[in-house]
Design an enzyme around this catalytic site. Structure first.
Site, PDB file in Angstrom:
ATOM      1  N   SER A 146      63.848  30.970 167.411  1.00 32.49           N
ATOM      2  CA  SER A 146      64.320  30.272 166.213  1.00 32.49           C
ATOM      3  C   SER A 146      65.109  29.045 166.626  1.00 32.49           C
ATOM      4  O   SER A 146      65.780  29.038 167.671  1.00 32.49           O
ATOM      5  CB  SER A 146      65.217  31.186 165.376  1.00 32.49           C
ATOM      6  OG  SER A 146      65.884  30.460 164.353  1.00 32.49           O
ATOM      7  N   TYR A 160      71.823  36.704 163.532  1.00 31.08           N
ATOM      8  CA  TYR A 160      70.430  36.268 163.741  1.00 31.08           C
ATOM      9  C   TYR A 160      70.331  35.341 164.951  1.00 31.08           C
ATOM     10  O   TYR A 160      69.440  35.486 165.795  1.00 31.08           O
ATOM     11  CB  TYR A 160      69.919  35.566 162.487  1.00 31.08           C
ATOM     12  CG  TYR A 160      68.461  35.177 162.553  1.00 31.08           C
ATOM     13  CD1 TYR A 160      67.471  36.142 162.477  1.00 31.08           C
ATOM     14  CD2 TYR A 160      68.081  33.847 162.699  1.00 31.08           C
ATOM     15  CE1 TYR A 160      66.117  35.792 162.535  1.00 31.08           C
ATOM     16  CE2 TYR A 160      66.745  33.482 162.760  1.00 31.08           C
ATOM     17  CZ  TYR A 160      65.772  34.459 162.677  1.00 31.08           C
ATOM     18  OH  TYR A 160      64.444  34.110 162.747  1.00 31.08           O
TER      19      TYR A 160
END
Length: 251
Positions: A146, A160
């Site tokens: 990501s 995350y």
């Protein structure tokens, strides 16, 4: 992609985790277009996964969907074993399955922390651990990270970001260890990408778009293009690398 009429992944078998929608589905279809037979895992309803399989078979390649919860180590190992039993080999692993997490540091519950780390960190390790038992020279492992692993410009993303940043260590460590066997290991960091989980017309889309240099969302196909490159012959000297497909989010 084809060279002299031969597709670059002809004769190869790929496994894409979380391949029933979004980036995973785009990757699965692209690898089939590149000549691979493709298995994909899914956790929920079989319907979307079977739709992807139908699109794979429409390219002339074999497709197969297997249910596997990435939070369950036995199901992870079982999925790899099932793919090898069905196709007789495994050449490409794409670790795509993941779960999101948003919330202030002090508000994230322990069970949520455990779930995110189990799916986003432990599962890619276990999938790779099981897959390399069957990979020969030329094997490819690509994980989907990501843009938040490289830059965290807004609050609520610590868990995350932690889980996706961990994939850098996994990628570099495995690249070093598996290099002598001719297996490459790489990482793709998507930026804001138009999927059903994060639609380009969603409530936060303009906010996210503003952090990119190009001022737009990416597409799942653009991420799949990067994966296609990394698992193909053109990237045979690329390993331990992080490739940002983020529109300049980290610039």
């Amino acid at each position: 992609m084809a060279m002299n009429g031969v597709k670059v992944l002809d004769g190869k078998v790929a496994l894409v985790t979380g391949g029933s929608r979004g980036i995973g589905a785009a990757v699965a279809l692209r690898l089939a277009q590149d000549g691979a037979d493709v298995a994909l895992t899914h956790r929920g309803s079989a319907g979307p996964a079977e739709e992807v399989v139908a699109r794979i078979t429409a390219t002339g390649r074999k497709g197969w969907a297997v249910r596997a919860d990435s939070a369950d180590p036995e199901e992870v190992r079982g999925a790899v074993a099932a793919v090898v039993e069905r196709f007789g080999r495994l050449d490409v692993l794409v670790n795509n399955a993941g779960v999101g997490a948003v919330g202030p540091v002090e508000a994230v519950a322990l069970d949520r922390i455990d779930q995110v780390l189990a799916v986003n960190v432990r599962a890619p390790y276990l999938y790779a651990q099981a897959a390399v038992e069957h990979m020969a020279e030329g094997g490819r492992i690509v994980s989907i990270g990501s843009c938040l692993a490289q830059r965290v410009p807004f609050p609520g993303s610590a868990l995350y970001a932690t889980s996706k940043a961990a994939l850098t260590g996994l990628t570099k460590g495995m690249a070093r260890e598996l290099g002598p066997r001719g297996i490459t290991v790489n990482l793709v960091h998507p930026g804001p990408t138009d999927t059903d989980m994060n639609p380009g017309d969603g409530e936060s889309a303009d906010f996210q778009r503003g952090f990119t240099a190009l001022g737009r969302y990416g597409t799942a196909a653009e991420v799949a293009d990067a994966v296609s490159y990394l698992v193909g012959e053109s990237a045979r000297y690329v390993t331990g690398a992080e490739l940002a497909v983020d529109g300049g989010f980290a610039a």
